[in-house]
Design a protein around this motif. Sequence first.
Motif, PDB file in Angstrom:
ATOM      1  N   SER A  73       0.829  -1.209   0.000  1.00  0.00           N
ATOM      2  CA  SER A  73       0.000   0.000   0.000  1.00  0.00           C
ATOM      3  C   SER A  73       0.863   1.259   0.000  1.00  0.00           C
ATOM      4  N   GLN A  74       1.937   1.249   0.782  1.00  0.00           N
ATOM      5  CA  GLN A  74       2.830   2.408   0.820  1.00  0.00           C
ATOM      6  C   GLN A  74       3.528   2.613  -0.524  1.00  0.00           C
ATOM      7  N   ALA A  75       3.976   1.517  -1.138  1.00  0.00           N
ATOM      8  CA  ALA A  75       4.636   1.624  -2.440  1.00  0.00           C
ATOM      9  C   ALA A  75       3.679   2.171  -3.501  1.00  0.00           C
ATOM     10  N   LEU A  76       2.446   1.691  -3.484  1.00  0.00           N
ATOM     11  CA  LEU A  76       1.453   2.149  -4.456  1.00  0.00           C
ATOM     12  C   LEU A  76       0.997   3.570  -4.171  1.00  0.00           C
ATOM     13  N   ARG A  77       0.943   3.950  -2.897  1.00  0.00           N
ATOM     14  CA  ARG A  77       0.576   5.329  -2.551  1.00  0.00           C
ATOM     15  C   ARG A  77       1.604   6.308  -3.110  1.00  0.00           C
ATOM     16  N   THR A  78       2.891   5.930  -3.052  1.00  0.00           N
ATOM     17  CA  THR A  78       3.933   6.779  -3.621  1.00  0.00           C
ATOM     18  C   THR A  78       3.763   6.907  -5.131  1.00  0.00           C
ATOM     19  N   LYS A  79       3.389   5.808  -5.778  1.00  0.00           N
ATOM     20  CA  LYS A  79       3.219   5.813  -7.237  1.00  0.00           C
ATOM     21  C   LYS A  79       1.926   6.497  -7.658  1.00  0.00           C
ATOM     22  N   HIS A  80       0.877   6.377  -6.834  1.00  0.00           N
ATOM     23  CA  HIS A  80      -0.434   6.954  -7.166  1.00  0.00           C
ATOM     24  C   HIS A  80      -0.900   7.821  -5.998  1.00  0.00           C
ATOM     25  N   PRO A  81      -0.317   8.993  -5.805  1.00  0.00           N
ATOM     26  CA  PRO A  81      -0.589   9.810  -4.619  1.00  0.00           C
ATOM     27  C   PRO A  81      -2.025  10.294  -4.470  1.00  0.00           C
ATOM     28  N   SER A  82      -2.775  10.400  -5.567  1.00  0.00           N
ATOM     29  CA  SER A  82      -4.133  10.939  -5.472  1.00  0.00           C
ATOM     30  C   SER A  82      -5.220   9.868  -5.491  1.00  0.00           C
ATOM     31  N   ALA A  83      -4.847   8.600  -5.597  1.00  0.00           N
ATOM     32  CA  ALA A  83      -5.845   7.523  -5.696  1.00  0.00           C
ATOM     33  C   ALA A  83      -6.511   7.247  -4.351  1.00  0.00           C
ATOM     34  N   THR A  84      -7.735   6.741  -4.416  1.00  0.00           N
ATOM     35  CA  THR A  84      -8.431   6.244  -3.227  1.00  0.00           C
ATOM     36  C   THR A  84      -8.074   4.777  -3.045  1.00  0.00           C
ATOM     37  N   PHE A  85      -7.618   4.420  -1.845  1.00  0.00           N
ATOM     38  CA  PHE A  85      -7.195   3.050  -1.576  1.00  0.00           C
ATOM     39  C   PHE A  85      -8.234   2.322  -0.733  1.00  0.00           C
ATOM     40  N   LEU A  86      -8.663   1.168  -1.238  1.00  0.00           N
ATOM     41  CA  LEU A  86      -9.551   0.284  -0.486  1.00  0.00           C
ATOM     42  C   LEU A  86      -8.738  -0.953  -0.109  1.00  0.00           C
ATOM     43  N   ILE A  87      -8.483  -1.114   1.186  1.00  0.00           N
ATOM     44  CA  ILE A  87      -7.719  -2.262   1.666  1.00  0.00           C
ATOM     45  C   ILE A  87      -8.708  -3.365   2.005  1.00  0.00           C
ATOM     46  N   CYS A  88      -8.701  -4.410   1.200  1.00  0.00           N
ATOM     47  CA  CYS A  88      -9.708  -5.471   1.295  1.00  0.00           C
ATOM     48  C   CYS A  88      -9.188  -6.583   2.207  1.00  0.00           C
ATOM     49  N   ALA A  89      -9.692  -6.594   3.428  1.00  0.00           N
ATOM     50  CA  ALA A  89      -9.161  -7.474   4.466  1.00  0.00           C
ATOM     51  C   ALA A  89      -9.676  -8.900   4.349  1.00  0.00           C
TER      52      ALA A  89
ATOM     53  N   ALA B 231      -2.610  -0.794   7.472  1.00  0.00           N
ATOM     54  CA  ALA B 231      -2.278  -0.314   6.127  1.00  0.00           C
ATOM     55  C   ALA B 231      -3.152   0.872   5.745  1.00  0.00           C
ATOM     56  N   ALA B 232      -4.450   0.758   6.018  1.00  0.00           N
ATOM     57  CA  ALA B 232      -5.374   1.848   5.691  1.00  0.00           C
ATOM     58  C   ALA B 232      -5.017   3.118   6.458  1.00  0.00           C
ATOM     59  N   ASP B 233      -4.694   2.972   7.724  1.00  0.00           N
ATOM     60  CA  ASP B 233      -4.323   4.136   8.538  1.00  0.00           C
ATOM     61  C   ASP B 233      -3.076   4.818   7.987  1.00  0.00           C
ATOM     62  N   MET B 234      -2.118   4.036   7.549  1.00  0.00           N
ATOM     63  CA  MET B 234      -0.828   4.587   7.115  1.00  0.00           C
ATOM     64  C   MET B 234      -0.897   5.267   5.746  1.00  0.00           C
ATOM     65  N   VAL B 235      -1.834   4.838   4.887  1.00  0.00           N
ATOM     66  CA  VAL B 235      -1.899   5.428   3.539  1.00  0.00           C
ATOM     67  C   VAL B 235      -3.170   6.245   3.317  1.00  0.00           C
ATOM     68  N   GLY B 236      -3.951   6.434   4.388  1.00  0.00           N
ATOM     69  CA  GLY B 236      -5.187   7.194   4.244  1.00  0.00           C
ATOM     70  C   GLY B 236      -6.235   6.461   3.436  1.00  0.00           C
ATOM     71  N   GLY B 237      -6.276   5.147   3.599  1.00  0.00           N
ATOM     72  CA  GLY B 237      -7.235   4.337   2.857  1.00  0.00           C
ATOM     73  C   GLY B 237      -8.428   3.928   3.693  1.00  0.00           C
ATOM     74  N   VAL B 238      -9.256   3.070   3.120  1.00  0.00           N
ATOM     75  CA  VAL B 238     -10.474   2.590   3.779  1.00  0.00           C
ATOM     76  C   VAL B 238     -10.433   1.068   3.805  1.00  0.00           C
ATOM     77  N   VAL B 239     -10.787   0.490   4.934  1.00  0.00           N
ATOM     78  CA  VAL B 239     -10.836  -0.969   5.053  1.00  0.00           C
ATOM     79  C   VAL B 239     -12.175  -1.495   4.555  1.00  0.00           C
ATOM     80  N   VAL B 240     -12.116  -2.510   3.719  1.00  0.00           N
ATOM     81  CA  VAL B 240     -13.316  -3.213   3.251  1.00  0.00           C
ATOM     82  C   VAL B 240     -13.170  -4.658   3.700  1.00  0.00           C
ATOM     83  N   SER B 241     -14.219  -5.215   4.309  1.00  0.00           N
ATOM     84  CA  SER B 241     -14.134  -6.586   4.822  1.00  0.00           C
ATOM     85  C   SER B 241     -15.428  -7.340   4.562  1.00  0.00           C
ATOM     86  N   PRO B 242     -15.373  -8.685   4.603  1.00  0.00           N
ATOM     87  CA  PRO B 242     -16.576  -9.494   4.390  1.00  0.00           C
ATOM     88  C   PRO B 242     -17.615  -9.242   5.491  1.00  0.00           C
ATOM     89  N   ASP B 243     -18.879  -9.363   5.126  1.00  0.00           N
ATOM     90  CA  ASP B 243     -19.957  -9.229   6.099  1.00  0.00           C
ATOM     91  C   ASP B 243     -20.504 -10.627   6.397  1.00  0.00           C
TER      92      ASP B 243
END
Length: 201
Positions: free
Chosen positions: A143-159, A177-189
């Motif tokens: 996530s950190q590597a991709l955040r550097t490459k795509h600084p403006s993207a919205t990140f969904l971390i699928c747990a 990961a979500a906290d560190m890159v400003g992303g959102v956690v998505v998980s199964p319901d």
Amino acid sequence: MEEMRRRNEEKRKRAEEARIAEFIRVSATASKILRKAAPARPDHPYLVGKGVLPFNLRQSGESLLIPVRDTAGVLWSLQFIDPSGSKRFLSGGRISGCYHSIGPKPVDVILVAEGFATAATLCMATGYPVAIAFNAGNLLPVSQALRTKHPSATFLICADDDRQTPGNPGMTAARRAADMVGGVVVSPDFTLIDSTAEETP
């Protein structure tokens, strides 16, 4: 004391040089294997069992091959998945911060997931690009590597919700990961599954 510090530093440096040399050796091996591989067959038992498409995977014999690359596209290793679903990497290859991407080229939304089957399911359902981190511990580096490459993207971390495992490592790693890159956690319901189980006599 100074002599001991110097020796320890030299030892650390030699170990790091050996580690990098091994990464390069495995990278060359991975490239040779991948060049000889064919496109993955849609009827591979693992793909059929998971109900997913092969996307851009390759196949060597009965094993699916998943390239492990960095953000520059350099191939560092391979993950092998056999028909039963058993997974392994080339021994000694670089994994941390590396991933495999499926789906369209990233624009404004990027999903990050642990394994191929989960990633393929997400990509088929959403149409978004998905980065496969291979394991929970690699969610943050990827996530950190991709955040550097795509600084403006919205990140969904699928747990992977490892709710049966103490500490739920999948959710814990995804939240970090979500906290560190400003992303959102998505998980199964599991609400419907749990309620159905409770009603079963």
